[in-house]
Design a protein around this motif. Sequence first.
Motif, PDB file in Angstrom:
ATOM      1  N   VAL A  12       0.825  -1.214   0.000  1.00  0.00           N
ATOM      2  CA  VAL A  12       0.000   0.000   0.000  1.00  0.00           C
ATOM      3  C   VAL A  12       0.858   1.261   0.000  1.00  0.00           C
ATOM      4  O   VAL A  12       0.620   2.191  -0.768  1.00  0.00           O
ATOM      5  N   MET A  13       1.864   1.310   0.863  1.00  0.00           N
ATOM      6  CA  MET A  13       2.723   2.489   0.933  1.00  0.00           C
ATOM      7  C   MET A  13       3.942   2.378   0.030  1.00  0.00           C
ATOM      8  O   MET A  13       4.368   3.360  -0.585  1.00  0.00           O
ATOM      9  N   GLY A  14       4.511   1.184  -0.076  1.00  0.00           N
ATOM     10  CA  GLY A  14       5.718   1.009  -0.857  1.00  0.00           C
ATOM     11  C   GLY A  14       5.576   1.422  -2.309  1.00  0.00           C
ATOM     12  O   GLY A  14       6.485   2.055  -2.880  1.00  0.00           O
ATOM     13  N   ALA A  15       4.441   1.096  -2.918  1.00  0.00           N
ATOM     14  CA  ALA A  15       4.236   1.445  -4.327  1.00  0.00           C
ATOM     15  C   ALA A  15       4.258   2.953  -4.539  1.00  0.00           C
ATOM     16  O   ALA A  15       4.862   3.452  -5.504  1.00  0.00           O
ATOM     17  N   THR A  64      13.736  -1.468   2.296  1.00  0.00           N
ATOM     18  CA  THR A  64      12.861  -2.616   2.507  1.00  0.00           C
ATOM     19  C   THR A  64      11.622  -2.160   3.255  1.00  0.00           C
ATOM     20  O   THR A  64      11.699  -1.361   4.189  1.00  0.00           O
ATOM     21  N   MET A  65      10.463  -2.661   2.811  1.00  0.00           N
ATOM     22  CA  MET A  65       9.196  -2.302   3.449  1.00  0.00           C
ATOM     23  C   MET A  65       8.256  -3.493   3.281  1.00  0.00           C
ATOM     24  O   MET A  65       7.499  -3.587   2.312  1.00  0.00           O
ATOM     25  N   VAL A  93      18.097   0.462   4.316  1.00  0.00           N
ATOM     26  CA  VAL A  93      17.148   1.253   5.099  1.00  0.00           C
ATOM     27  C   VAL A  93      15.868   0.445   5.248  1.00  0.00           C
ATOM     28  O   VAL A  93      15.114   0.279   4.288  1.00  0.00           O
ATOM     29  N   ASP A  94      15.635  -0.074   6.439  1.00  0.00           N
ATOM     30  CA  ASP A  94      14.414  -0.858   6.663  1.00  0.00           C
ATOM     31  C   ASP A  94      13.313   0.055   7.168  1.00  0.00           C
ATOM     32  O   ASP A  94      13.398   0.618   8.260  1.00  0.00           O
ATOM     33  N   MET A  95      12.255   0.194   6.359  1.00  0.00           N
ATOM     34  CA  MET A  95      11.118   1.040   6.716  1.00  0.00           C
ATOM     35  C   MET A  95       9.947   0.238   7.268  1.00  0.00           C
ATOM     36  O   MET A  95       8.895   0.800   7.577  1.00  0.00           O
ATOM     37  N   THR A  96      10.118  -1.074   7.365  1.00  0.00           N
ATOM     38  CA  THR A  96       9.102  -1.908   8.006  1.00  0.00           C
ATOM     39  C   THR A  96       9.006  -1.528   9.481  1.00  0.00           C
ATOM     40  O   THR A  96      10.021  -1.252  10.116  1.00  0.00           O
ATOM     41  N   THR A  97       7.817  -1.508  10.028  1.00  0.00           N
ATOM     42  CA  THR A  97       7.702  -1.400  11.480  1.00  0.00           C
ATOM     43  C   THR A  97       8.017  -2.769  12.048  1.00  0.00           C
ATOM     44  O   THR A  97       7.275  -3.730  11.863  1.00  0.00           O
TER      45      THR A  97
END
Length: 287
Positions: A12-15, A64-65, A93-97
């Motif tokens: 949803v956000m990554g795109a 990464t997300m 850079v990991d943007m995953t929570t």
Amino acid sequence: MLKKIGFIGTGVMGASIVRHLLKAGHQVAIYTRTLEKALPLVEEGAILVASPKEAVAEAEIIFTMVGYPHDVEEVYFSDNGVFAGGSKGQVVVDMTTSSPTLSKRIAEEATRLEMHALDAPVSGGDVGARNATLSIMCGGDQDTFASVLPVLETFGSQIVYQGTAGAGQHAKMCNQIAIATNMIGVCEALAYGKKAGLDLETVLESISSGAAGSWSLSNLAPRMLRGDFEPGFYIKHFLKDMDIALQESDAMNLQLPGLSLARELYHELISEGYGSKGTQALYCAYQ
């Protein structure tokens, strides 16, 4: 300066983030497990690759997300993962929570490989991703943060360095705790107003700009009233975040009764089939 970027996870956000990077002129190689999510991005100029390892191959920065901490672990540490294809000087850079503990592990492995790592979870949901107004909370080496900041500014408007590895994830837990307990308040205010026979649109007009105002009240309460429960952020992912926050708070001997209640309510929604709906679907629990 334009960069070669690898981007893993186009949900949803990554795109939306990939689209901002492409519009800024960066070269973006993408990997996603769901091919149909990638095809529109390929039409807009992204390069589709077959594994995280391939996404890393020529990249200067790798984002990464993905969904869950176990997904993060697989993406970074598997035989076809980021570290298997990584090389000296690259920034991950990991943007995953995810969990602060895992972020520290990633940073340690990056250092061993002479790479650099940031944990950089975001807040703002689908709206923030589309509008390039995400809040980004960063942990890791401050010089690495400074080097990546111009790229982060492509899709974020509130970008704050929080401290060493794991600090970004801890800050995101603060964010999720505030959202979880605030969402209960928003839903209960609307449920009360409805029961009292008020026009809820008029109620929102009065309370959204006063002391009760919040992002959730302004942006998600109108969706609740329209019966729009499509995800800006999935309930199933929010439950994961609450579990991480509760685990971390337990480790710090900190009791969070508001978060515990929110977790219970959202867990019930998942059992009723709402896991892939947006967090605003908590309102359904009050219907």
